[in-house]
Design an enzyme around this catalytic site. Structure first.
Site, PDB file in Angstrom:
ATOM      1  N   VAL A  50      38.414  45.670  34.350  1.00  0.00           N
ATOM      2  CA  VAL A  50      39.533  45.491  35.280  1.00  0.00           C
ATOM      3  C   VAL A  50      40.650  46.461  34.909  1.00  0.00           C
ATOM      4  O   VAL A  50      41.015  46.565  33.739  1.00  0.00           O
ATOM      5  CB  VAL A  50      40.064  44.050  35.227  1.00  0.00           C
ATOM      6  N   ASP A 158      32.416  29.669  36.611  1.00  0.00           N
ATOM      7  CA  ASP A 158      32.719  30.389  35.354  1.00  0.00           C
ATOM      8  C   ASP A 158      34.124  30.065  34.857  1.00  0.00           C
ATOM      9  O   ASP A 158      34.915  30.968  34.563  1.00  0.00           O
ATOM     10  CB  ASP A 158      32.537  31.900  35.560  1.00  0.00           C
TER      11      ASP A 158
HETATM   12  O1  LIG Z   1      45.854  40.841  37.087  1.00  0.00           O
HETATM   13  C1  LIG Z   1      44.670  40.537  37.363  1.00  0.00           C
HETATM   14  N1  LIG Z   1      44.353  40.296  38.658  1.00  0.00           N
HETATM   15  C2  LIG Z   1      43.080  39.996  39.054  1.00  0.00           C
HETATM   16  C3  LIG Z   1      42.040  39.906  38.142  1.00  0.00           C
HETATM   17  C4  LIG Z   1      42.321  40.122  36.757  1.00  0.00           C
HETATM   18  C5  LIG Z   1      41.277  40.004  35.789  1.00  0.00           C
HETATM   19  C6  LIG Z   1      41.567  40.191  34.446  1.00  0.00           C
HETATM   20  O2  LIG Z   1      40.612  40.073  33.459  1.00  0.00           O
HETATM   21  C7  LIG Z   1      39.294  39.707  33.812  1.00  0.00           C
HETATM   22  C8  LIG Z   1      38.380  40.003  32.667  1.00  0.00           C
HETATM   23  C9  LIG Z   1      37.877  38.718  32.165  1.00  0.00           C
HETATM   24  N2  LIG Z   1      38.174  37.732  33.151  1.00  0.00           N
HETATM   25  C10 LIG Z   1      39.195  38.226  34.067  1.00  0.00           C
HETATM   26  C11 LIG Z   1      42.886  40.497  34.066  1.00  0.00           C
HETATM   27 CL1  LIG Z   1      43.208  40.680  32.370  1.00  0.00          CL
HETATM   28  C12 LIG Z   1      43.907  40.614  34.987  1.00  0.00           C
HETATM   29  C13 LIG Z   1      43.626  40.441  36.353  1.00  0.00           C
END
Ligand SMILES: O=c1[nH]ccc2cc(O[C@H]3CCNC3)c(Cl)cc12
Length: 339
Positions: A50, A158
């Site tokens: 991400v 999840d």
């Molecule tokens: O700001 C975000 N918006 C949408 C999604 C998103 C996903 C993120 O990390 C993933 C990686 C592990 N689970 C979620 C993280 Cl760290 C941030 C966001």
């Protein structure tokens, strides 16, 4: 339903602001990868990475999840078609969706950016999360699960700390839920990691449903409250992780200790064979919190308290009444000051 708390005016305003931003974004023609300027990597997990990006034409900051998949065009078009139902999602507890596109071997999913990040990173930074804050977080997760069930007829699949995001506005939202069956199938055997929040029935390949999300919620809350992954239960015997590590000890000193690296297979066997873990009753947690987690961590899915009852559990309102918390202030207190 009567279970839902009324949104406060500022929360409603933020949902509306997102919809306006999204309209501005959609009014630009189909997004091209070159329209996005990469700013910083936010996280990895669930088969992808991400990145914080700026959509230049609309000047909107977004989070772009990129998942590398070697699949036929028919499969990727099916995934993009299934992801489109996210346009129907509008809940203060579900991450906002701008759109998705395929480029250069990757599915890209554009989402609302949450500046407080994911709760696994918050726990890594501050050690563990106070009970009254967890009560607010739990309400958001349960309301998000109710929304997914009632509006999209799906379970999350999840639930874990890294899939709960927070913002300096005090919002708390679910992400990475299994909305696309094809994407779920394409990711089927890409599990990496040393811990699992999966329910015993799912680990045994049995049929599973939304009760499986409630097991994952219980395990996630246990970990965030103690700062320790609660399986094997012996991990909890060593006491809680220190909260807000003392300034003289740098943060890295609190990285998970080596004993937590039980082999993944042994860990999964432990989940299926051992009694579910419990909150320690001598660590200052309220009886209703202990009861809430016990209601989630039953090995038999049918014994777990149903979603509609959990969202009415006394712990949620008791905590809000006795130790109210300003979520925006709390999230800001956990964020690393920008250099
Ligand atoms: O700001 C975000 N918006 C949408 C999604 C998103 C996903 C993120 O990390 C993933 C990686 C592990 N689970 C979620 C993280 Cl760290 C941030 C966001």
């Amino acid at each position: 339903e009567l279970t839902q708390r009324p949104l406060d005016a500022k929360q409603l305003q933020r949902v509306e602001d997102f919809l306006f931003r999204k309209a501005a974004f959609l009014s630009t023609e189909d997004v091209q990868p070159t329209d996005l300027r990469e700013l910083v990597v936010l996280g990895r997990g669930n088969g992808g990475s991400v990145c914080k990006v700026l959509h230049v034409k609309s000047n909107i900051i977004m989070a772009r999840k990129s998942i590398h998949l070697e699949i036929r065009p028919e499969v990727r078009n099916q995934i993009l078609r299934e992801l489109r139902i996210l346009h129907k999602c509008s809940s203060p507890h579900i991450i906002g969706f701008y759109g998705s596109f395929w480029h250069d071997g990757e599915i890209n999913i554009l989402m609302e950016y949450m500046d407080g990040g994911s709760l696994d990173a918050v726990v890594r930074r501050i050690g563990r999360i106070p009970e009254n804050v967890l009560a607010e977080i739990t309400y958001c997760i349960l309301d998000g699960l109710v929304y997914l069930r009632d509006k999209l007829s799906i379970m999350h699949r999840d639930i874990k700390p890294s899939n709960v995001l927070v913002s300096s506005d005090g919002d708390c939202k679910l992400c990475d839920f299994g909305v696309s069956g094809e994407l779920h199938n394409s990711l089927a055997n890409t599990f990496v990691g040393t811990r699992s929040y999966m329910s015993p029935e799912r680990l045994q390949g049995q049929r599973y449903a939304v009760e499986s999300d409630l097991w994952s919620l219980g395990l996630s809350l246990l970990e965030m409250a103690t700062g320790v992954f609660p399986i094997p239960a012996e991990n909890l015997k060593k006491g809680l992780a220190p909260m807000h590590p003392p300034p003289d000890k740098p943060l890295e000193a609190h990285a998970p200790d080596a004993t937590q690296s039980m082999a993944i297979f042994e860990l999964l066997a432990n989940i299926v064979e051992s009694e579910p873990p419990r909150l320690p009753d001598d660590a200052g947690f309220s009886d209703s919190f202990i009861n809430f987690i016990d209601a989630c961590l039953k090995r038999e899915p049918s014994e777990r308290m149903p979603l509609a009852e959990l969202i009415q559990h006394p712990w949620l309102e008791d905590m809000r009444a006795s130790q109210p918390v300003n979520m925006a202030e709390w999230v800001r207190s956990t964020m690393v000051p920008c250099e």
